[in-house]
Design an enzyme around this catalytic site. Structure first.
Site, PDB file in Angstrom:
ATOM      1  N   CYS A  36      42.069  30.920  43.742  1.00 23.37           N
ATOM      2  CA  CYS A  36      43.265  30.646  44.560  1.00 23.37           C
ATOM      3  C   CYS A  36      43.201  29.306  45.294  1.00 23.37           C
ATOM      4  O   CYS A  36      43.304  28.273  44.652  1.00 23.37           O
ATOM      5  CB  CYS A  36      43.480  31.804  45.510  1.00 23.37           C
ATOM      6  N   HIS A  46      42.174  37.667  43.309  1.00 27.13           N
ATOM      7  CA  HIS A  46      41.239  38.148  44.327  1.00 27.13           C
ATOM      8  C   HIS A  46      40.875  39.591  43.941  1.00 27.13           C
ATOM      9  O   HIS A  46      41.184  40.064  42.858  1.00 27.13           O
ATOM     10  CB  HIS A  46      41.928  38.167  45.705  1.00 27.13           C
ATOM     11  N   ARG A  82      56.119  34.491  48.549  1.00 24.47           N
ATOM     12  CA  ARG A  82      54.685  34.761  48.368  1.00 24.47           C
ATOM     13  C   ARG A  82      54.539  35.706  47.185  1.00 24.47           C
ATOM     14  O   ARG A  82      55.291  36.674  47.057  1.00 24.47           O
ATOM     15  CB  ARG A  82      54.073  35.420  49.620  1.00 24.47           C
TER      16      ARG A  82
HETATM   17  N1  GLN Z   1      47.147  28.837  50.761  1.00 19.62           N
HETATM   18  C1  GLN Z   1      47.310  28.939  49.313  1.00 19.62           C
HETATM   19  C2  GLN Z   1      48.629  29.623  48.909  1.00 19.62           C
HETATM   20  O1  GLN Z   1      49.247  30.269  49.709  1.00 19.62           O
HETATM   21  C3  GLN Z   1      46.149  29.699  48.707  1.00 19.62           C
HETATM   22  C4  GLN Z   1      46.144  31.170  49.111  1.00 19.62           C
HETATM   23  C5  GLN Z   1      44.882  31.882  48.683  1.00 19.62           C
HETATM   24  O2  GLN Z   1      43.795  31.299  48.603  1.00 19.62           O
HETATM   25  N2  GLN Z   1      45.011  33.212  48.458  1.00 19.62           N
HETATM   26  O3  GLN Z   1      49.025  29.515  47.758  1.00 19.62           O
END
Ligand code: GLN
Length: 241
Positions: free
Chosen positions: A96, A193, A130
């Site tokens: 990520c 993740h 998101r």
């Molecule tokens: N901040 C980045 C995003 O929102 C990465 C998020 C993350 O590492 N889960 O895409």
């Protein structure tokens, strides 16, 4: 005296640690130790430098935009060493936020565009939603990867950069092109993740094998009893997005 030693460099563990990605380190260490491989893990903090000859495997996890901003400049200082290490056969697993910074840039919603180290031909721009939920990915060899995504960044791969796999459940890189992650030589990037490796033992072993081959040549890993990992993998495969 162990026949093999697996050297792992955990990059910015104190900053890129909010999504539990350290479970990947625990898995790599366990799956090495269970095979009598000596596993040595070093952490890289801000202002420290990488010796490109030391580590066989680098890990960089995910983080919120703020943590990415904190480490991005320091990561640029490691760029030459990481390019050299990969050229010499080292493996990098990036998740990520860490994955986004291995590309050319990450453009968050707020704040400056973060320059990446261009280890992979990809770029990331923050999207308007998101992407959160379970993910199932089908790899070219027919195997699957399972995990959990939580990102607003949309990553787009250059035309010659191979994805980690096709999205079966979830969004993956950007929710548009049906692909997830990236792989190029020893460099692996993913939005998964979970953490990723405990429920994906086959991929964990692929990384260990590839990392050891940097110093030892062809390596055969003795099989482990993965009945629990496989059960968890199957359960996760059946989860809705
Ligand atoms: N901040 C980045 C995003 O929102 C990465 C998020 C993350 O590492 N889960 O895409």
């Amino acid at each position: 005296m162990a026949e093999f030693q697996l050297r792992i460099h955990h990059l910015y563990a104190r900053f890129l640690n909010i999504y539990g990605d350290r479970g990947n380190l625990i898995t790599l260490a366990k799956r090495g130790t269970w095979r009598q491989i000596e596993v040595v893990i070093k952490q890289l903090g801000l202002g420290e430098s990488i010796d490109p000859d030391w580590a066989d495997l680098y890990f960089i996890g995910g983080g919120q935009d703020k943590q990415q901003q904190t480490i991005a400049e320091d990561l640029l200082k490691q760029s030459t060493s990481l390019h050299q290490a990969v050229k010499d056969g080292a493996v990098i697993l990036s998740v990520c936020g860490g994955y986004q910074l291995l590309g050319h840039y990450y453009r968050p919603h707020e704040g400056p565009e973060l320059k990446g180290i261009s280890l992979i031909d990809a770029y990331t721009v923050a999207g308007h939603r998101r992407m959160i939920g379970n993910v199932v990915v089908k790899r070219a060899d027919g195997s699957t990867l399972v995990g959990f995504e939580n990102h607003s960044g949309k990553t787009y791969l250059g035309k010659d950069l191979q994805a980690l796999g096709k999205v079966i459940v979830g969004n993956g890189n950007n929710g548009d092109d049906g692909m997830e992650g990236a792989q190029s030589g020893g460099v692996y990037g993913t939005y998964l993740h979970g953490s990723l490796l405990p429920k994906n033992p086959r991929f964990a072993d692929q990384l260990i094998r590839q990392a050891l081959e940097r110093r030892y040549g062809k390596v055969e890993l003795q099989p482990l009893d993965d009945q629990f990992e496989s059960k968890a993998h199957k359960k996760a495969e059946a989860l809705p997005a």
